[in-house]
Design a protein around this motif. Structure first.
Motif, mmCIF file in Angstrom:
data_model
loop_
_atom_site.group_PDB
_atom_site.id
_atom_site.type_symbol
_atom_site.label_atom_id
_atom_site.label_comp_id
_atom_site.label_asym_id
_atom_site.label_seq_id
_atom_site.Cartn_x
_atom_site.Cartn_y
_atom_site.Cartn_z
ATOM 1 N N ASN A 100 0.824 -1.216 0.000
ATOM 2 C CA ASN A 100 0.000 0.000 0.000
ATOM 3 C C ASN A 100 0.856 1.263 0.000
ATOM 4 O OD1 ASN A 100 0.980 -0.441 2.568
ATOM 5 N ND2 ASN A 100 -0.880 0.191 3.636
ATOM 6 N N ASN A 139 -12.242 2.785 9.550
ATOM 7 C CA ASN A 139 -11.181 3.350 8.698
ATOM 8 C C ASN A 139 -11.544 3.317 7.221
ATOM 9 O OD1 ASN A 139 -9.701 3.685 10.933
ATOM 10 N ND2 ASN A 139 -8.052 2.279 10.418
ATOM 11 N N GLN A 140 -12.543 2.498 6.877
ATOM 12 C CA GLN A 140 -12.874 2.257 5.478
ATOM 13 C C GLN A 140 -13.857 3.280 4.939
ATOM 14 O OE1 GLN A 140 -11.397 -0.919 4.323
ATOM 15 N NE2 GLN A 140 -11.537 0.317 2.495
ATOM 16 N N LYS A 175 -8.581 -1.150 4.258
ATOM 17 C CA LYS A 175 -7.889 -0.450 5.352
ATOM 18 C C LYS A 175 -8.400 -0.992 6.678
ATOM 19 C CE LYS A 175 -7.223 3.820 2.719
ATOM 20 N NZ LYS A 175 -7.580 3.298 1.408
#
Length: 388
Positions: free
Chosen positions: A54, A244-245, A279
Motif C-alpha cells: 500500500n 477506517n474504510q 484499510k
C-alpha cells in the motif's frame, strides 16, 4: 512453477479453519500452508492471491496490514453447489520497492491466466491494477478494464504512479494494450471536469452512481466485455463499512456491489478480478464480511458461466436489423440466455484496431432505443474508438 513470491496463509487462519463446519468454504479449498507448501494447481479454476502493498497510497504513513480477517470471513461462508475448484495461494509481501511488488504480482497473474486459472486479488492500494494490466502484455493484444470506483483515477501521468492516478499510466505507458476503460459507480463531485471531459474524448465509458443504483443490470454488458475487473472499496457507501474504510456517505450498497461482482463472474471474458483499498480498523468485521461476500458472488458467477456467444450456428441466435440515421445496426440475441450483442462494423479503409466485425455486448434496451432512432451510447463509443 515459479511462485517464490508467495508467503503461506497464516497459521492463525488455518487453526481457525479447523474449527469451522466441514461444509464451509474454507474446508473445500486448497490452501498454501507453511506445512504443505503451494497446493497442487491441477484442475484449479480460481486462485486467491493477497497483496500486502500500500506504499503508493497517497495517504500512506507507514502502516502495515494483514488479510487474515478477510480470509476467516470467506472461509466461514458456505459454498453453493459449485463445480469449480478454488485455491488460496497466500500473500505477496511488500518487495524491496513497490516496483518489485508489481513485478511479483504481474508474474503471478500471468502464470495463472496462462493456466486458465482466474486470480482473485485482494489487496492494498488500487495502483496494483497497473501490475494486473501489465500481466496481459503477452496474453492478449487489447485489454478491456472495468473499474468499480467513485473516481476515474486518471491523474497526472507525468507524476509517479499513485492509487489515484494509475489509469493515466495504463493509457500512456508502452506497450499500448488498453482498448476500453469503463468506470461503474462514479460520483461526479469526486472528479474534475477535465477528467470527465477526457473520459469523453477517449470514448471511455462511465456510469454514474445514480444510473447504477437505479438499474444495476446496466453493469452486466459492461462486465461481459471486460478482461479484468478492479473494485475500489471507496465506491461503497460509508454506512456499509467499518471505521477506517468509510469514505463517502453516498456509494454502492452491499447488495449492488455483490450483484456487480456476480456479473463479473458470469462474464466469459473476465480472467482476473481484484478488490482493493482495504484499510483495517478495530471494528473490522463488517468490511471483511463484505469483501468475503463480494468474492463469494464472483465465484458464484463463474459457476454459472454459459457459452452463448458462438454465432457460427444460426440456430443458437436471432438476428435483428434496424436503421438509425441511415446507419444499419445489427443486433444478435442468444437463444440460450437471452443476452444481446450489437455488431461494430469493420472499416477496411481505416487502420483500425478491429480486423473483423466485432460483437459488443449490449442490453435489450439498446435494441429498443435503436428501433426509436436512437444510437446506443456503447455502440457509438466503440465505433468511434476504432476510427481513432
Amino acid at each position: 512453477m515459479n511462485f517464490n513470491f508467495l508467503s503461506p496463509v497464516s497459521d492463525m487462519v488455518l487453526a481457525h479453519n479447523e474449527l469451522i463446519s466441514p461444509q464451509a468454504f474454507g474446508r473445500k479449498i486448497r490452501i498454501h500452508s507453511s506445512q504443505n507448501g503451494i497446493p497442487d494447481l491441477t484442475k484449479v479454476n480460481i486462485a486467491i492471491v493477497g497483496v500486502l502493498e500500500n506504499r503508493n497510497d497517497i495517504n500512506y504513513i507507514g502502516e502495515e496490514f494483514q488479510l487474515n480477517e478477510i480470509r476467516k470471513s470467506l472461509y466461514g461462508l458456505f459454498p453453493g453447489s459449485w463445480g469449480t475448484t478454488v485455491a488460496d495461494l497466500g500473500d505477496i509481501n511488500k518487495g524491496e520497492t513497490v516496483e518489485d511488488t508489481y513485478f511479483a504480482l504481474k508474474t503471478t497473474i500471468n502464470i495463472l491466466v496462462k493456466k486458465n486459472i482466474i486470480p482473485i486479488i485482494i489487496g492494498g492500494s488500487q495502483d496494483l491494477t497497473y501490475a494486473n494490466y501489465r500481466a496481459y502484455d503477452d496474453i492478449i493484444p487489447m485489454v478491456n478494464i472495468v473499474n468499480v470506483d467513485c473516481k476515474f483515477d486518471l491523474g497526472d501521468s507525468a507524476k509517479p504512479i499513485k492509487n489515484n492516478s494509475f489509469v493515466g499510466k495504463i493509457i500512456l505507458d508502452e506497450p499500448y494494450n488498453l482498448f476500453n476503460y469503463a468506470t461503474i459507480g462514479y460520483q461526479t463531485y469526486f472528479n474534475s471536469q477535465e477528467e470527465i471531459d477526457l473520459m469523453d474524448k477517449l470514448y471511455f465509458e462511465a456510469y454514474r452512481l445514480g444510473q447504477v443504483s437505479n438499474d444495476v443490470t446496466i453493469a452486466e454488458p459492461v462486465m461481459r466485455d471486460a478482461n479484468m475487473v478492479s473494485i475500489d472499496l471507496g465506491s461503497v457507501k460509508g454506512s456499509e463499512l467499518s471505521l477506517n474504510q468509510k469514505y463517502s456517505p453516498n456509494g454502492l450498497d452491499g447488495k449492488e456491489i455483490c450483484a456487480i461482482a456476480r456479473y463479473a463472474g458470469i462474464s466469459n471474458k473476465v480472467t482476473s478480478f481484484g478488490i482493493y483499498e482495504y484499510k483495517p480498523s478495530n471494528d473490522d468485521e463488517i468490511t471483511c464480511m463484505l469483501m468475503a461476500q463480494i468474492m463469494w458472488y464472483f465465484i458464484e458467477g463463474i459457476n454459472y458461466r454459459v457459452k452463448d456467444d458462438d454465432f457460427s450456428d444460426e440456430n443458437s441466435y436471432q438476428k435483428f436489423i434496424t436503421l438509425v440515421d441511415s446507419q444499419e445496426l445489427i443486433f444478435y440475441k442468444s437463444n440460450k440466455t437471452g443476452r444481446w450483442w450489437i455488431e461494430i462494423p469493420f472499416l477496411a479503409e481505416l487502420n483500425n484496431k478491429l480486423k473483423r466485425h466485432t460483437l459488443l455486448p449490449c442490453m435489450h434496451q439498446d435494441y429498443l432505443d435503436a428501433c426509436n432512432n436512437k444510437v446506443p451510447d456503447r455502440w457509438y463509443k466503440a465505433f468511434q474508438k476504432n476510427c481513432i
